[in-house]
Design a protein around this motif. Sequence first.
Motif, PDB file in Angstrom:
ATOM      1  N   ARG A   1      62.437  44.938  15.123  1.00  0.00           N
ATOM      2  CA  ARG A   1      61.466  44.531  16.153  1.00  0.00           C
ATOM      3  C   ARG A   1      61.325  43.017  16.195  1.00  0.00           C
ATOM      4  N   PHE A   2      61.246  42.392  15.026  1.00  0.00           N
ATOM      5  CA  PHE A   2      61.114  40.935  14.962  1.00  0.00           C
ATOM      6  C   PHE A   2      62.335  40.262  15.578  1.00  0.00           C
ATOM      7  N   SER A   3      63.527  40.757  15.245  1.00  0.00           N
ATOM      8  CA  SER A   3      64.756  40.185  15.776  1.00  0.00           C
ATOM      9  C   SER A   3      64.806  40.311  17.297  1.00  0.00           C
ATOM     10  N   ALA A   4      64.442  41.472  17.828  1.00  0.00           N
ATOM     11  CA  ALA A   4      64.441  41.666  19.274  1.00  0.00           C
ATOM     12  C   ALA A   4      63.428  40.751  19.948  1.00  0.00           C
ATOM     13  N   ASP A   5      62.277  40.578  19.305  1.00  0.00           N
ATOM     14  CA  ASP A   5      61.235  39.711  19.870  1.00  0.00           C
ATOM     15  C   ASP A   5      61.713  38.262  19.916  1.00  0.00           C
ATOM     16  N   VAL A   6      62.342  37.811  18.841  1.00  0.00           N
ATOM     17  CA  VAL A   6      62.841  36.425  18.805  1.00  0.00           C
ATOM     18  C   VAL A   6      63.922  36.226  19.854  1.00  0.00           C
ATOM     19  N   GLU A   7      64.842  37.166  19.960  1.00  0.00           N
ATOM     20  CA  GLU A   7      65.907  37.049  20.959  1.00  0.00           C
ATOM     21  C   GLU A   7      65.342  37.030  22.368  1.00  0.00           C
ATOM     22  N   ALA A   8      64.344  37.873  22.637  1.00  0.00           N
ATOM     23  CA  ALA A   8      63.735  37.908  23.971  1.00  0.00           C
ATOM     24  C   ALA A   8      63.059  36.592  24.304  1.00  0.00           C
ATOM     25  N   ARG A   9      62.424  35.980  23.326  1.00  0.00           N
ATOM     26  CA  ARG A   9      61.734  34.713  23.589  1.00  0.00           C
ATOM     27  C   ARG A   9      62.708  33.548  23.722  1.00  0.00           C
ATOM     28  N   LEU A  10      63.817  33.596  23.003  1.00  0.00           N
ATOM     29  CA  LEU A  10      64.768  32.488  23.053  1.00  0.00           C
ATOM     30  C   LEU A  10      65.752  32.588  24.206  1.00  0.00           C
ATOM     31  N   ALA A  11      65.908  33.754  24.801  1.00  0.00           N
ATOM     32  CA  ALA A  11      66.891  33.936  25.871  1.00  0.00           C
ATOM     33  C   ALA A  11      66.688  32.957  27.031  1.00  0.00           C
ATOM     34  N   PRO A  12      65.469  32.784  27.581  1.00  0.00           N
ATOM     35  CA  PRO A  12      65.307  31.827  28.682  1.00  0.00           C
ATOM     36  C   PRO A  12      65.647  30.392  28.275  1.00  0.00           C
ATOM     37  N   VAL A  13      65.316  30.020  27.071  1.00  0.00           N
ATOM     38  CA  VAL A  13      65.593  28.659  26.612  1.00  0.00           C
ATOM     39  C   VAL A  13      67.098  28.451  26.487  1.00  0.00           C
ATOM     40  N   LEU A  14      67.792  29.434  25.927  1.00  0.00           N
ATOM     41  CA  LEU A  14      69.237  29.315  25.774  1.00  0.00           C
ATOM     42  C   LEU A  14      69.946  29.280  27.123  1.00  0.00           C
ATOM     43  N   GLU A  15      69.434  30.024  28.089  1.00  0.00           N
ATOM     44  CA  GLU A  15      70.041  29.999  29.424  1.00  0.00           C
ATOM     45  C   GLU A  15      69.867  28.636  30.074  1.00  0.00           C
ATOM     46  N   LYS A  16      68.691  28.015  29.898  1.00  0.00           N
ATOM     47  CA  LYS A  16      68.473  26.683  30.463  1.00  0.00           C
ATOM     48  C   LYS A  16      69.401  25.655  29.835  1.00  0.00           C
ATOM     49  N   LEU A  17      69.726  25.845  28.566  1.00  0.00           N
ATOM     50  CA  LEU A  17      70.631  24.922  27.885  1.00  0.00           C
ATOM     51  C   LEU A  17      72.093  25.241  28.154  1.00  0.00           C
ATOM     52  N   GLY A  18      72.348  26.331  28.832  1.00  0.00           N
ATOM     53  CA  GLY A  18      73.720  26.713  29.129  1.00  0.00           C
ATOM     54  C   GLY A  18      74.389  27.441  27.972  1.00  0.00           C
ATOM     55  N   LEU A  19      73.604  27.979  27.071  1.00  0.00           N
ATOM     56  CA  LEU A  19      74.149  28.672  25.910  1.00  0.00           C
ATOM     57  C   LEU A  19      73.837  30.161  25.959  1.00  0.00           C
ATOM     58  N   GLY A  20      73.575  30.673  27.150  1.00  0.00           N
ATOM     59  CA  GLY A  20      73.237  32.087  27.277  1.00  0.00           C
ATOM     60  C   GLY A  20      74.406  32.971  26.900  1.00  0.00           C
ATOM     61  N   ALA A  21      74.140  34.254  26.724  1.00  0.00           N
ATOM     62  CA  ALA A  21      75.161  35.197  26.270  1.00  0.00           C
ATOM     63  C   ALA A  21      76.264  35.362  27.312  1.00  0.00           C
ATOM     64  N   GLY A  22      75.960  35.267  28.626  1.00  0.00           N
ATOM     65  CA  GLY A  22      76.950  35.497  29.663  1.00  0.00           C
ATOM     66  C   GLY A  22      77.818  34.296  29.961  1.00  0.00           C
ATOM     67  N   ARG A  23      77.441  33.109  29.561  1.00  0.00           N
ATOM     68  CA  ARG A  23      78.187  31.896  29.896  1.00  0.00           C
ATOM     69  C   ARG A  23      79.105  31.479  28.753  1.00  0.00           C
ATOM     70  N   PRO A  24      80.247  30.896  29.095  1.00  0.00           N
ATOM     71  CA  PRO A  24      81.145  30.428  28.036  1.00  0.00           C
ATOM     72  C   PRO A  24      80.603  29.148  27.401  1.00  0.00           C
ATOM     73  N   VAL A  25      81.088  28.862  26.236  1.00  0.00           N
ATOM     74  CA  VAL A  25      80.690  27.653  25.530  1.00  0.00           C
ATOM     75  C   VAL A  25      81.339  26.463  26.211  1.00  0.00           C
ATOM     76  N   PRO A  26      80.598  25.369  26.464  1.00  0.00           N
ATOM     77  CA  PRO A  26      81.186  24.190  27.106  1.00  0.00           C
ATOM     78  C   PRO A  26      82.381  23.665  26.306  1.00  0.00           C
TER      79      PRO A  26
END
Length: 128
Positions: free
Chosen positions: A71-96
């Motif tokens: 549960r803790f891991s899922a909660d952390v991932e859910a909270r960090l997902a928007p931040v990672l997407e803004k940085l371009g490091l989301g799960a669906g995007r390739p690494v620069p």
Amino acid sequence: MTARKKTTPRAKAPEPNLRHVWLAGLGVVAIARRRGAERLTTAKQDIERIARRAQATLRDVRTQGGAGVERFSADVEARLAPVLEKLGLGAGRPVPKGRRKPAVAKQARPTPRKRAGVARKAAARKRA
């Protein structure tokens, strides 16, 4: 005439000598040793009590841990997902490209000793 009270002469306090100092030191050591032993036993009891509490807490965490960690891991991932997407490091995007590691390591440059050896070999071939 008033009656006088008879006073007994006071006994003189003995002057301290080395024997008195020695006996006083022995008394201090005995008292310190007794108090130290008492403190040691109470400290040992406190440590045992703390260890029992820690073991009980660890047992509780182990029984409840698996689901809680997920549960803790899922909660952390859910909270960090928007931040990672803004940085371009989301799960669906390739690494620069700038952040990729090189696929093949560069060849090591020859040391000065190796270069000198290569030059000598070339000079020897020219002479022959």
